[in-house]
Design an enzyme around this catalytic site. Structure first.
Site, PDB file in Angstrom:
ATOM      1  N   GLY A 355       6.686  -9.467  -3.300  1.00 51.72           N
ATOM      2  CA  GLY A 355       5.307  -9.898  -3.123  1.00 51.72           C
ATOM      3  C   GLY A 355       4.355  -8.748  -3.327  1.00 51.72           C
ATOM      4  N   PRO A 356       3.073  -9.052  -3.415  1.00 47.56           N
ATOM      5  CA  PRO A 356       2.080  -7.999  -3.638  1.00 47.56           C
ATOM      6  C   PRO A 356       1.995  -7.045  -2.442  1.00 47.56           C
ATOM      7  CG  PRO A 356       1.027 -10.159  -3.407  1.00 47.56           C
ATOM      8  CD  PRO A 356       2.490 -10.399  -3.377  1.00 47.56           C
ATOM      9  N   PRO A 357       1.316  -5.926  -2.613  1.00 47.05           N
ATOM     10  CA  PRO A 357       1.238  -4.950  -1.534  1.00 47.05           C
ATOM     11  C   PRO A 357       0.536  -5.522  -0.305  1.00 47.05           C
ATOM     12  CG  PRO A 357       0.385  -4.020  -3.582  1.00 47.05           C
ATOM     13  CD  PRO A 357       0.613  -5.465  -3.827  1.00 47.05           C
ATOM     14  N   GLY A 358       0.954  -5.079   0.851  1.00 48.24           N
ATOM     15  CA  GLY A 358       0.248  -5.415   2.074  1.00 48.24           C
ATOM     16  C   GLY A 358       0.540  -6.786   2.644  1.00 48.24           C
ATOM     17  N   VAL A 359       1.581  -7.447   2.149  1.00 53.88           N
ATOM     18  CA  VAL A 359       1.871  -8.780   2.690  1.00 53.88           C
ATOM     19  C   VAL A 359       2.886  -8.726   3.821  1.00 53.88           C
ATOM     20  CG1 VAL A 359       1.258 -10.095   0.643  1.00 53.88           C
ATOM     21  CG2 VAL A 359       3.567  -9.182   0.863  1.00 53.88           C
ATOM     22  N   GLY A 360       3.320  -7.522   4.173  1.00 49.40           N
ATOM     23  CA  GLY A 360       4.183  -7.416   5.342  1.00 49.40           C
ATOM     24  C   GLY A 360       5.649  -7.170   5.042  1.00 49.40           C
ATOM     25  N   LYS A 361       5.974  -6.755   3.825  1.00 54.03           N
ATOM     26  CA  LYS A 361       7.377  -6.520   3.473  1.00 54.03           C
ATOM     27  C   LYS A 361       7.967  -5.407   4.338  1.00 54.03           C
ATOM     28  CE  LYS A 361       6.339  -5.720  -0.869  1.00 54.03           C
ATOM     29  NZ  LYS A 361       4.881  -5.931  -0.836  1.00 54.03           N
ATOM     30  N   THR A 362       7.238  -4.294   4.383  1.00 54.45           N
ATOM     31  CA  THR A 362       7.747  -3.174   5.161  1.00 54.45           C
ATOM     32  C   THR A 362       7.829  -3.520   6.630  1.00 54.45           C
ATOM     33  OG1 THR A 362       6.598  -1.760   3.617  1.00 54.45           O
ATOM     34  CG2 THR A 362       7.428  -0.722   5.610  1.00 54.45           C
ATOM     35  N   SER A 677      -1.678 -20.371 -19.128  1.00 52.15           N
ATOM     36  CA  SER A 677      -1.969 -21.318 -18.057  1.00 52.15           C
ATOM     37  C   SER A 677      -3.402 -21.830 -18.080  1.00 52.15           C
ATOM     38  CB  SER A 677      -1.624 -20.702 -16.698  1.00 52.15           C
ATOM     39  OG  SER A 677      -2.602 -19.756 -16.340  1.00 52.15           O
ATOM     40  N   LYS A 720      -2.914 -19.055  -6.926  1.00 54.72           N
ATOM     41  CA  LYS A 720      -4.026 -19.732  -7.603  1.00 54.72           C
ATOM     42  C   LYS A 720      -4.695 -20.707  -6.643  1.00 54.72           C
ATOM     43  CE  LYS A 720      -2.230 -19.487 -12.300  1.00 54.72           C
ATOM     44  NZ  LYS A 720      -1.517 -20.218 -13.349  1.00 54.72           N
TER      45      LYS A 720
HETATM   46  P1  ADP Z   1       3.996  -4.238   2.259  1.00 55.68           P
HETATM   47  O1  ADP Z   1       5.205  -3.516   2.697  1.00 55.68           O
HETATM   48  O2  ADP Z   1       4.264  -5.629   1.827  1.00 55.68           O
HETATM   49  O3  ADP Z   1       3.146  -3.511   1.288  1.00 55.68           O
HETATM   50  P2  ADP Z   1       3.181  -3.779   4.963  1.00 55.68           P
HETATM   51  O4  ADP Z   1       4.390  -4.263   5.649  1.00 55.68           O
HETATM   52  O5  ADP Z   1       2.942  -2.326   4.858  1.00 55.68           O
HETATM   53  O6  ADP Z   1       3.078  -4.431   3.536  1.00 55.68           O
HETATM   54  O7  ADP Z   1       1.921  -4.455   5.646  1.00 55.68           O
HETATM   55  C1  ADP Z   1       0.665  -3.839   5.738  1.00 55.68           C
HETATM   56  C2  ADP Z   1       0.096  -4.051   7.111  1.00 55.68           C
HETATM   57  O8  ADP Z   1      -0.178  -5.425   7.325  1.00 55.68           O
HETATM   58  C3  ADP Z   1       1.057  -3.671   8.199  1.00 55.68           C
HETATM   59  O9  ADP Z   1       0.366  -3.036   9.212  1.00 55.68           O
HETATM   60  C4  ADP Z   1       1.611  -4.995   8.669  1.00 55.68           C
HETATM   61  O10 ADP Z   1       2.002  -4.955  10.008  1.00 55.68           O
HETATM   62  C5  ADP Z   1       0.438  -5.910   8.475  1.00 55.68           C
HETATM   63  N1  ADP Z   1       0.876  -7.284   8.247  1.00 55.68           N
HETATM   64  C6  ADP Z   1       1.261  -7.825   7.068  1.00 55.68           C
HETATM   65  N2  ADP Z   1       1.599  -9.107   7.212  1.00 55.68           N
HETATM   66  C7  ADP Z   1       1.415  -9.408   8.502  1.00 55.68           C
HETATM   67  C8  ADP Z   1       1.588 -10.597   9.282  1.00 55.68           C
HETATM   68  N3  ADP Z   1       1.996 -11.746   8.738  1.00 55.68           N
HETATM   69  N4  ADP Z   1       1.317 -10.526  10.574  1.00 55.68           N
HETATM   70  C9  ADP Z   1       0.883  -9.397  11.136  1.00 55.68           C
HETATM   71  N5  ADP Z   1       0.672  -8.247  10.465  1.00 55.68           N
HETATM   72  C10 ADP Z   1       0.959  -8.249   9.152  1.00 55.68           C
END
Ligand code: ADP
Length: 790
Positions: A355-362, A677, A720
């Site tokens: 998924g895109p950055p910042g979606v909570g993967k880490t 698309s 989308k």
């Molecule tokens: P990624 O690894 O996908 O780039 P991160 O895991 O670093 O993203 O997420 C970025 C920040 O957003 C983190 O502080 C994370 O805890 C928070 N975050 C992302 N998704 C959620 C969620 N569903 N609920 C709570 N916090 C989230």
């Protein structure tokens, strides 16, 4: 004894089992035996002549039979009487003689002799043989270790072939019987030949001897040199007080190595290197390398692991505590952990969050580690092109280090961490080797229990590590890796979800991190919403979190300045964060002719785009503007061809295209405009322009179009739809085959929207085209009435 000189009638006879002499030889003799002293005394004043015979077995007095057949007669050239009555003398042998009879035995033996002449003709062969023998003998003198150099000079001065042979025989290292044999050989050629054979043999013995000698010397030299150098080094080290230092400096390493719990192979290697280190001069350049190596070996968690607490209910609780929503993702994680719980050996696919950055993967990875009670480490593979970055550099390189995998393991300090491999989709490959092959080995449970890093050069067991991969997209993922992964996609959040995440997670987290008490500071919903809309444009919440952190810094400062209660309004944001950075297109305010709303996918999430079309007087041309990519231009062509083929059904005159040019324009600067698309959107805009029937302004559409008007599925649907929702559109037209993607749309958003699933352009047109024909431009009559809505 020259021809002129005759032997005296009878001469004393010396029989000895210790010597054989040859004519021309000078023989030093020490005479102590009384009978012999008297014999010499008897001749000394007169002719000074006596004879020497070899007698293999002592018989006293000698008989003719006991003596060798031939001996030498000669003369005393110097004589010294010693105080003890014995005599030292120098005897010059002169000629070969044979005993005719022994005439007296008492007080000493006396014999009548006859000289024995040499035989054999002097031929060319004689000359050749003697030259050769001389050369061989000189060689022998040079090579044999114990022959005086003068001998080489003497033989050069001898001319008589018989004397050459005799000289060689007398001065070679032969047994007495061999010497006697040569003395008895009267044929000069034969004697030369025999002497040559003897010398050649001698030479061989010497050569072998010197070869052995030099081998021994080499070994000795090396050993001695090393011994000598070591002794010297030791002495120097002792002088400098370094031996103790060496031992002291390595004592700590030794202790750590002993405690590290290494497997046999690693322990042996470490001890070997430690030994080397102890013996080394502390100034030697290798000392640094070996030390680094041993430091690494000692600090690897060979047998340190954490105890798993695989409680699924607890895991669910941790995931919920850390993450808002993401129900499906959490479900799949729990499923995955459940399988792990049943099958302890960790075999099976590797989890991969896409998924895109910042979606909570880490942060999902971190939660998994927390739930399992394991350590968490992560390592980015983005831009890794060199295999050595995974597998390490060989120790021989300057500054060599283990690869990133073992670096991560060391950081984890346990051998079973949750190990997150970020950006596996950005792994490169080039001439430096294929890192994905190395990575496969790391991930493969068949192989990773004995992973060999080039630096450590001994195997390390990775089988207890729980690897989790992350990627931004799947397209660029090495296929072999993809095979090993269980993919879990995270699409990105809607505005509503972001709002919830900000309120429930990001705000409390940042407020706490900035040391602010939660009662003192809050951000009203409206302010949060404005931040989301105007200050971030992303699928995840990474920038949102950053903006919130910035605001918290401001709040902390105000509290430090004495304020007790803070709430920032949207109007404050200009001051706090600067001018808004983003502006989103929102839905058109009213239905318009020739304007269709499409949906586009970009790496930062979805967006909407407007396609404008106008029919202008012309000759059937198609004008495309707005920096369209190749694929998009082709879909426009396909759309036009479809339109012409359906002219009649659409109510267009047969030859409409001869009177009009169609101009298609796609504004919206930031979105990359390529991909199939937008096919249906372009076609809709063109048809609307030609039929002069407006398109519903609250409808967003996406889909690929074929020449026959079929609508084919496209990617990126969740993003989308989120974008369309954010822009305020409430009806979404999708290819029917994309229906399955609707499951991924968060429930609150899905509830807000109406979905129309279509297989054919006709269905789409029926749904989006308004019935009324608008003719606000008087000079452009509508070209047809078109399909009526059903
Ligand atoms: P990624 O690894 O996908 O780039 P991160 O895991 O670093 O993203 O997420 C970025 C920040 O957003 C983190 O502080 C994370 O805890 C928070 N975050 C992302 N998704 C959620 C969620 N569903 N609920 C709570 N916090 C989230």
């Amino acid at each position: 004894m020259s021809e002129a000189e005759q032997l005296p009638d009878v001469v004393p006879l010396l029989a000895s089992n210790e010597l054989v002499t040859f004519p021309s030889m000078l023989l030093p003799l020490a005479v102590g035996k009384e009978a012999w002293v008297r014999a010499i005394d008897s001749v000394a004043p007169t002719h000074k002549t006596f004879a020497v015979f070899y007698q293999p077995e002592t018989v006293d007095p000698p008989t003719v039979e006991s003596l060798a057949k031939i001996g030498c007669a000669g003369r005393i050239v110097r004589m010294l009487r010693l105080p003890d009555g014995s005599i030292q003398l120098l005897f010059q042998a002169l000629t070969r003689v044979r005993v005719v009879e022994i005439t007296q035995t008492d007080p000493f033996p006396v014999a009548r002799l006859e000289t024995v002449p040499e035989t054999g003709e002097r031929t060319m062969e004689t000359k050749g043989l003697s030259e050769n023998l001389r050369a061989q003998f000189q060689k022998l003198v040079r090579e044999a270790p114990n022959m005086p150099e003068e001998m080489g000079v003497v033989i050069t001065n001898l001319d008589e072939p018989g004397r050459i042979a005799d000289f060689v025989a007398a001065n070679s290292d032969l047994s007495l019987s061999d010497k006697q044999r040569l003395l008895e050989e009267l044929d000069v050629n034969e004697r030369l030949r025999q002497a040559t054979v003897l010398v050649t043999h001698e030479l061989e013995v010497v050569a072998i001897g010197s070869r052995i000698q030099s081998q021994i010397r080499e070994q000795m030299d090396k050993g001695q040199r090393e011994y000598y150098l070591r002794a010297q080094l030791k002495a120097i080290q002792e002088e400098l007080g370094e031996t103790d230092q060496n031992e002291a400096a390595t004592a700590d390493l030794r202790e750590r190595i002993e405690k590290a719990g290494m497997p046999e192979e690693a322990r042996k290697e470490a001890e070997h290197e430690l030994e080397r280190l102890n013996q080394m001069n502390p100034m030697a350049p290798e000392v640094g390398y070996i030390r680094t190596y041993l430091e690494w070996m000692a600090s690897m968690p060979w047998s340190t692991s954490t105890q798993d607490s695989l409680d699924l209910i607890e895991a669910q609780r941790v995931l919920d505590e850390d993450h808002y929503d993401l129900e499906k993702v959490k479900d799949r994680i729990i499923d995955y952990l459940a399988v792990r719980k049943l099958k302890a050996d960790m075999r099976g696919p590797i989890l991969c969050f896409v998924g895109p950055p910042g979606v909570g993967k880490t942060s999902l990875g971190q939660s998994i580690a927390r739930a399992l009670g394991r350590k968490f480490v992560r390592m980015s593979l983005g831009g890794v092109r060199d295999e050595a970055e995974i597998r390490g550099f060989r120790r021989t390189y300057v500054g060599a280090m283990p690869g990133r995998i073992l670096q991560g393991i060391r950081r984890a300090e346990t051998n079973n961490p949750v190990f997150m491999l970020d950006e596996v989709d950005k792994l490169g490959a080039d001439f430096r080797g294929d890192p994905s092959a190395a990575l496969l080995e790391v991930l493969d449970p068949e192989q990773n229990h004995s992973f060999v890093d080039h630096f450590l050069d001994v195997s390390f067991d990775l089988s207890k590590v729980m690897f989790i991969a992350t990627a931004n997209q799947l397209d660029t993922m090495p296929p072999a890796l993809l095979d090993r992964m269980e993919i879990i996609e995270l699409a990105g959040y809607s505005e509503e979800q972001k709002l919830e995440i900000a309120r429930r997670y990001l705000m409390p987290k940042q407020v706490k991190e900035h040391g602010i008490s939660p009662e003192a500071f809050d951000l009203p919903e409206e302010t949060l919403r404005t931040i989301i809309e105007r200050y971030t444009r992303e699928a995840g919440v990474r920038n949102l979190e950053r903006e919130i952190a910035t605001i918290c810094r401001h709040a902390a400062r105000r509290i430090a300045e004495g304020k007790t209660q803070i709430a920032f309004t949207p109007q404050d944001l200009d001051d706090l964060l600067g001018a808004p950075r983003f502006h989103y297109d929102t839905a058109e305010a009213k239905d318009e002719v020739g304007v269709a709303t499409g949906m586009a996918w970009t790496p930062v999430g979805g967006d909407i785009l407007f396609v404008e079309a106008r029919a202008v007087p012309g000759h059937g041309g198609l004008i495309l503007t707005g920096h369209l990519g190749e694929v998009m231009r082709e879909s426009a062509q396909a759309g036009l061809t479809y339109l012409r083929s359906r002219a009649e059904a659409l109510g267009l005159p047969e030859n409409f295209h001869e009177k009009f040019d169609i101009h298609v324009h796609v504004p919206a600067g930031a979105i990359p405009k390529d991909g199939p698309s937008a096919g249906v959107t372009i076609a809709s805009a063109m048809i609307s322009a030609l039929t002069r029937r407006p398109i519903l302004h609250n409808v967003a559409m996406t889909g690929e179009i074929t020449l026959r008007g079929r609508v084919l599925p496209v990617g990126g649907i969740p993003d989308k739809i989120l974008a369309a929702h954010r822009a305020g559109l409430n009806t979404i037209v999708l290819p029917r085959e994309n229906e399955r993607d609707l499951n991924e749309i968060p429930e609150p958003i899905r509830r807000d929207l109406t979905f129309i699933l279509v297989e054919h352009m006709d269905e789409l047109l029926r749904a989006v085209l308004q019935p009324e024909v608008v003719t606000e431009e008087p000079n452009l009559e509508p070209v047809g009435a078109g399909l009526r809505p059903a």
